[in-house]
Every structure is written in C-alpha cells, then in structure tokens.
Enzyme design. Structure first.
Site, PDB file in Angstrom:
ATOM      1  N   VAL A 140      45.474  11.505  46.172  1.00 11.05           N
ATOM      2  CA  VAL A 140      44.506  12.142  45.300  1.00 11.05           C
ATOM      3  C   VAL A 140      43.404  10.993  45.883  1.00 11.05           C
ATOM      4  O   VAL A 140      43.459   9.573  45.469  1.00 11.05           O
ATOM      5  CB  VAL A 140      43.992  12.320  43.495  1.00 11.05           C
ATOM      6  N   PRO A 141      42.389  11.044  46.975  1.00 11.45           N
ATOM      7  CA  PRO A 141      42.275  10.095  47.599  1.00 11.45           C
ATOM      8  C   PRO A 141      40.213   9.601  46.840  1.00 11.45           C
ATOM      9  O   PRO A 141      39.294   9.496  47.014  1.00 11.45           O
ATOM     10  CB  PRO A 141      41.133  10.757  48.593  1.00 11.45           C
ATOM     11  N   CYS A 142      40.611   8.962  45.480  1.00 14.46           N
ATOM     12  CA  CYS A 142      39.775   7.992  44.781  1.00 14.46           C
ATOM     13  C   CYS A 142      38.899   7.378  45.630  1.00 14.46           C
ATOM     14  O   CYS A 142      37.983   6.765  45.432  1.00 14.46           O
ATOM     15  CB  CYS A 142      40.243   8.023  43.720  1.00 14.46           C
ATOM     16  N   HIS A 143      39.568   6.703  46.302  1.00 14.41           N
ATOM     17  CA  HIS A 143      38.984   5.582  47.619  1.00 14.41           C
ATOM     18  C   HIS A 143      37.917   6.068  48.110  1.00 14.41           C
ATOM     19  O   HIS A 143      37.065   5.407  48.579  1.00 14.41           O
ATOM     20  CB  HIS A 143      40.533   4.674  48.219  1.00 14.41           C
TER      21      HIS A 143
END
Length: 176
Positions: A140-143
């Site tokens: 889950v690419p919150c970056h």
C-alpha cells in the site's frame, strides 16, 4: 472493518532500507513493516496487534519475503504475493489504502488529490492519518503521497526511506 487477528505468523529480513517484517494471519498478509532491526519490528507488530499471538514461521512466508525484498531493490510491477492482503483498519482507512494501490509505480499523488478521489476533498488530514496508520508498507504505497507543493512530507517509516523508494520507483518506472 477487518477484525484483529488472534494469531500472526511472521518472518523478518533485511534489505538496503533496513529491516523488513512480513506478517500473515489466516486471512492473508496483515502486516509489512520497515524498521531498523528485528526487535523494533516485532515490537511494532505487537503494538499494532496487541492481542495476537506472534509466531516466527519462515517456512510459510519465505517466498513472499523474497518477492518483497526483490521488489524493494528493483521496484517493477507486478509484485506477486501468494496470499491476499488483509489490512486491518477502519472503513475510511481501507478506502484510502485501496485508492493508494491505484497510484502506479513511479507516480505520486498529493494528500488533497487523494482526498478528492475519495469524494471527501476536505478530508486531507484524515487521509494523512490513514497513510500514517498503513500496516502494509510498500504494497500500500503511502510513500507515493506528497504535499500539495510536491515536497516530501512525513512517512511512517522515515522520510529518508520515502525519498529512496520514490527515487527507485522513478528509475524503474516503465521498464519491463
């Protein structure tokens, strides 16, 4: 909202970004954490799932850990994990995490854009809080979420890691 698992198998590994922990319950992968060392990662896992029994189970999780480690070093899509994702969070958090998975490798989105995509343009702070609560780093690419001015803001696992993940994804974007 997914229910808290009672038992979590985990494995730890190490990459150029530091330590990595992969945790899975009977419903699938519930935790992917970045950190400095195994002890810190295990404390983080227990803090996120205070009632769960934790069991080291490298045999069950080794193949998925190898996939994650390879993806971190060379972030090309798709990442093929053997189990479904089982992120535990509120309905709003899960909605944010699902939408984040639509942001492609090598791309970014602002917190306000993400809130607008969710139909809640004034929920920028709630979106940022959901990103901070993300239990599935990398997947889950919150970056990939930036401030409206394009600057890098905070990241649950450190701004230096966020900057490096974005650099790697930009370098590999569009490559087979």
């Amino acid at each position: 909202m997914a229910t808290q698992p009672l038992s979590i198998d985990y494995i730890t590994g190490h990459c150029s970004l530091g330590g990595l922990l992969l945790g899975a319950c009977e419903l699938g992968i519930c935790s992917i954490l970045l950190g400095e060392d195994d002890e810190t990662l295990l404390r983080d896992l227990q803090h996120r799932f205070p009632g769960a029994q934790l069991h080291s189970n490298p045999d069950r999780l080794r193949a998925d850990m190898q996939q994650l480690l390879a993806f971190i070093e060379r972030p090309q899509q798709p990442l093929q994990l053997s189990m479904p994702l089982n992120a535990v969070g509120t309905a709003f958090q899960q909605h944010v995490w699902e939408e984040l998975q639509q942001v492609g490798n090598g791309h970014t989105i602002s917190y306000s854009e993400l809130a607008s995509r969710l139909g809640r343009p004034k929920a920028t702070r709630a979106v940022a809080s959901a990103c901070a609560a993300n239990p599935l780093a990398i997947v889950v690419p919150c970056h990939r979420v930036l401030r409206s001015d394009g600057d890098i803001s905070g990241y649950r696992w450190g701004v230096a890691r966020k900057r490096e993940l974005l650099r790697r994804e930009a370098a590999f974007a569009g490559q087979p």
